[in-house]
Write a protein that holds these residues in place. Structure first.
Motif, PDB file in Angstrom:
ATOM      1  N   GLY A   1       0.793  -1.226   0.000  1.00 25.44           N
ATOM      2  CA  GLY A   1       0.000   0.000   0.000  1.00 25.44           C
ATOM      3  C   GLY A   1       0.822   1.272   0.000  1.00 25.44           C
ATOM      4  O   GLY A   1       0.287   2.364  -0.208  1.00 25.44           O
ATOM      5  N   TRP A   2       2.129   1.162   0.227  1.00 28.00           N
ATOM      6  CA  TRP A   2       3.021   2.312   0.205  1.00 28.00           C
ATOM      7  C   TRP A   2       3.755   2.396  -1.131  1.00 28.00           C
ATOM      8  O   TRP A   2       3.966   1.374  -1.785  1.00 28.00           O
ATOM      9  CB  TRP A   2       4.063   2.223   1.314  1.00 28.00           C
TER      10      TRP A   2
ATOM     11  N   ARG B   1       1.432   6.629   1.420  1.00 31.84           N
ATOM     12  CA  ARG B   1       0.364   5.637   1.364  1.00 31.84           C
ATOM     13  C   ARG B   1      -0.917   6.331   0.896  1.00 31.84           C
ATOM     14  O   ARG B   1      -1.474   7.163   1.610  1.00 31.84           O
ATOM     15  CB  ARG B   1       0.170   4.982   2.738  1.00 31.84           C
TER      16      ARG B   1
ATOM     17  N   GLU C   1      -3.968   5.331   0.529  1.00 35.54           N
ATOM     18  CA  GLU C   1      -5.220   4.998   1.209  1.00 35.54           C
ATOM     19  C   GLU C   1      -5.602   6.023   2.263  1.00 35.54           C
ATOM     20  O   GLU C   1      -6.756   6.448   2.348  1.00 35.54           O
ATOM     21  CB  GLU C   1      -5.092   3.612   1.848  1.00 35.54           C
TER      22      GLU C   1
END
Length: 285
Positions: free
Chosen positions: A168-169, A186, A188
């Protein structure tokens, strides 16, 4: 068999500290900032998964035991990261990396352009003690600029922007402070680990470093050699609109304070960040 590492940071303890030294804080449930003297390291991963985390940067010289203690407190006895990721290779971000790699036997990742400074091939430009800004800047010629040598333990981060073991990074090339400087983001939740692309303390001022008075500033002046690239890097990070940021120096920042401060830095970079004089400063007339 790994080739032999060389630790040029050994016995190079630098007696600088701040009120925040030794303090850790959870910025997000899986994002922890630990202050080592005057610099921050990050633990990325949940304490609920003590064998699934990554260390970002490696602190000051001779600080391995303090980082190990902080990791133990966060993740438990005998926990070790999957990897170490370096935002860049300046002495205060790699000070304990050789000791930690020897202890943990884990890989290290950095940008391809930073690898020469991590494999003994190139020294950084000398710190600029003439730069305008404060007492830390004046002391900077005492800071090490020679490379460490991690040998085959260090690898380039993948060219697709992903970061090993950090789902996610993604990494973002943010040069200026150093050629291969990266920041980690990130999408998100718009969490940012900025390294020294910008910082939240005026790092040149000894008083502000010791007291950790918060203000968004450009990269530390005494080690920044390409101000045009540094300016573009700040603009790149500001455009991401991070909700929380951990920087290499200074306390974590979030919310409106971060948004407004970063907007101001991007807009007024030449006035706020670029020193009035210094060896690496080229003012337009």
């Amino acid at each position: 068999m790994h080739d032999r590492m060389k630790d040029t940071m050994e016995h190079r303890y630098i007696p600088m500290t701040s009120f925040a030294s030794g303090v850790g804080q959870a910025v997000m449930p899986d994002l922890y900032c630990y202050t080592n003297q005057i610099v921050n390291v990050c633990f990325v991963g949940s304490p609920e998964n003590p064998n699934d985390w990554v260390l970002i940067d490696a602190g000051m010289p001779e600080s391995a035991n303090r980082i190990l203690d902080a990791a133990k407190e966060r993740f438990g006895e005998n926990s070790k990261p999957k990897a170490i990721v370096l935002t860049h290779g300046h002495f205060d971000h790699v000070g304990a990396v050789v000791d930690l790699v020897e202890k943990w036997d884990v890989p290290v990742y950095a940008h391809e352009a930073e690898i020469p400074y991590l494999t003994g091939k190139s020294s950084y430009p000398e710190p600029d003690g003439s730069v305008e800004g404060g007492l830390v800047a004046k002391m900077s010629p005492l800071f090490p600029n020679e490379p460490i040598n991690l040998g085959s333990r260090v690898k380039a981060v993948p060219s697709d922007g992903s970061i090993p073991y950090m789902h996610g990074w993604r990494w973002i090339h943010t040069p200026g402070h150093s050629p291969g400087h990266i920041s980690l983001f990130r999408d998100e939740d718009r969490s940012l680990i900025a390294g020294d692309a910008f910082v939240t303390v005026k790092q040149e001022s000894l008083y502000k470093v010791v007291t950790q008075i918060q203000e968004i500033s450009g990269p530390p002046r005494y080690f920044t050699t390409d101000w045009e690239a540094a300016k573009e890097s700040v603009k790149k990070l500001e455009a991401l609109k991070p909700t929380v940021a951990i920087t290499g120096h200074g306390m974590p920042m979030s919310g409106g304070e971060l948004t407004k401060g970063l907007e101001k830095l991007a807009r007024d970079f030449e006035r706020i960040a670029i020193p009035d004089y210094g060896r690496y400063v080229y003012r337009k007339h």
